[in-house]
Design a protein around this motif. Structure first.
Motif, PDB file in Angstrom:
ATOM      1  N   ASN A  82      35.319  59.399  67.082  1.00 30.49           N
ATOM      2  CA  ASN A  82      36.436  60.118  67.299  1.00 30.49           C
ATOM      3  C   ASN A  82      36.131  61.754  66.869  1.00 30.49           C
ATOM      4  O   ASN A  82      35.109  62.117  66.620  1.00 30.49           O
ATOM      5  CB  ASN A  82      37.566  59.841  66.793  1.00 30.49           C
ATOM      6  CG  ASN A  82      37.569  59.860  65.231  1.00 30.49           C
ATOM      7  OD1 ASN A  82      36.897  60.815  64.505  1.00 30.49           O
ATOM      8  ND2 ASN A  82      38.314  59.124  64.220  1.00 30.49           N
ATOM      9  N   ALA A  83      37.000  62.446  67.419  1.00 32.44           N
ATOM     10  CA  ALA A  83      36.826  63.973  67.498  1.00 32.44           C
ATOM     11  C   ALA A  83      36.315  64.510  66.102  1.00 32.44           C
ATOM     12  O   ALA A  83      35.614  65.239  65.838  1.00 32.44           O
ATOM     13  CB  ALA A  83      37.920  64.666  68.155  1.00 32.44           C
ATOM     14  N   LEU A  84      37.120  63.874  65.300  1.00 28.03           N
ATOM     15  CA  LEU A  84      37.014  64.264  63.756  1.00 28.03           C
ATOM     16  C   LEU A  84      35.421  63.906  63.102  1.00 28.03           C
ATOM     17  O   LEU A  84      34.903  64.611  62.539  1.00 28.03           O
ATOM     18  CB  LEU A  84      37.892  63.813  62.987  1.00 28.03           C
ATOM     19  CG  LEU A  84      38.076  63.981  61.514  1.00 28.03           C
ATOM     20  CD1 LEU A  84      38.199  65.518  61.107  1.00 28.03           C
ATOM     21  CD2 LEU A  84      39.068  63.112  60.682  1.00 28.03           C
ATOM     22  N   MET A  85      35.123  62.846  63.635  1.00 27.83           N
ATOM     23  CA  MET A  85      33.712  62.216  63.151  1.00 27.83           C
ATOM     24  C   MET A  85      32.902  63.092  63.959  1.00 27.83           C
ATOM     25  O   MET A  85      31.825  63.538  63.111  1.00 27.83           O
ATOM     26  CB  MET A  85      33.420  60.872  63.415  1.00 27.83           C
ATOM     27  CG  MET A  85      32.265  60.273  63.127  1.00 27.83           C
ATOM     28  SD  MET A  85      31.884  60.469  61.315  1.00 27.83           S
ATOM     29  CE  MET A  85      33.148  59.442  60.698  1.00 27.83           C
ATOM     30  N   GLU A 140      33.198  66.238  64.769  1.00 30.49           N
ATOM     31  CA  GLU A 140      33.094  67.605  64.052  1.00 30.49           C
ATOM     32  C   GLU A 140      32.304  67.588  62.669  1.00 30.49           C
ATOM     33  O   GLU A 140      31.482  68.247  62.347  1.00 30.49           O
ATOM     34  CB  GLU A 140      34.573  67.979  63.964  1.00 30.49           C
ATOM     35  CG  GLU A 140      34.469  69.353  63.375  1.00 30.49           C
ATOM     36  CD  GLU A 140      35.975  69.824  63.148  1.00 30.49           C
ATOM     37  OE1 GLU A 140      36.202  70.787  62.219  1.00 30.49           O
ATOM     38  OE2 GLU A 140      36.844  69.307  64.008  1.00 30.49           O
ATOM     39  N   LYS A 141      32.759  66.498  61.993  1.00 27.94           N
ATOM     40  CA  LYS A 141      32.196  66.220  60.841  1.00 27.94           C
ATOM     41  C   LYS A 141      30.576  66.179  60.782  1.00 27.94           C
ATOM     42  O   LYS A 141      29.836  66.764  60.083  1.00 27.94           O
ATOM     43  CB  LYS A 141      32.445  65.055  59.860  1.00 27.94           C
ATOM     44  CG  LYS A 141      33.982  65.471  59.334  1.00 27.94           C
ATOM     45  CD  LYS A 141      34.406  64.323  58.411  1.00 27.94           C
ATOM     46  CE  LYS A 141      35.866  64.494  57.696  1.00 27.94           C
ATOM     47  NZ  LYS A 141      36.193  63.489  56.893  1.00 27.94           N
TER      48      LYS A 141
END
Length: 79
Positions: free
Chosen positions: A51-54, A56-57
């Motif tokens: 997902n987008a959060l992963m 970005e991280k």
């Protein structure tokens, strides 16, 4: 991060054992999987997309596994 095998085996040796019980060699299994992909026009396993959060991280190196070389990386990850 350990990836989940489609057969829910914990490692490659367990998957090899499962194929051996079914009397399937690795090339036989791959051939069967490729035929299934060609006929069904889809991958016969679930593919997880980050997902987008992963994403970005990962771009910032958060939670990344680091090793000096591939030998150490494979040993640390149990491959």
């Amino acid at each position: 991060m350990r990836r989940e095998h489609p057969c829910r085996c914990q490692n490659e040796e367990q998957c090899y054992g499962a194929r051996a019980e079914m009397r399937l060699s690795t090339p036989d299994y791959i051939r069967m999987a490729l035929i299934r992909v060609a006929e069904g026009r889809c991958i016969p396993v679930s593919v997880k997309v980050p997902n987008a959060l992963m994403i970005e991280k990962t771009a910032h190196g958060e939670g990344a596994h680091k090793a000096e070389d591939e030998t150490i990386l494979f040993k640390q990850s149990g491959v």
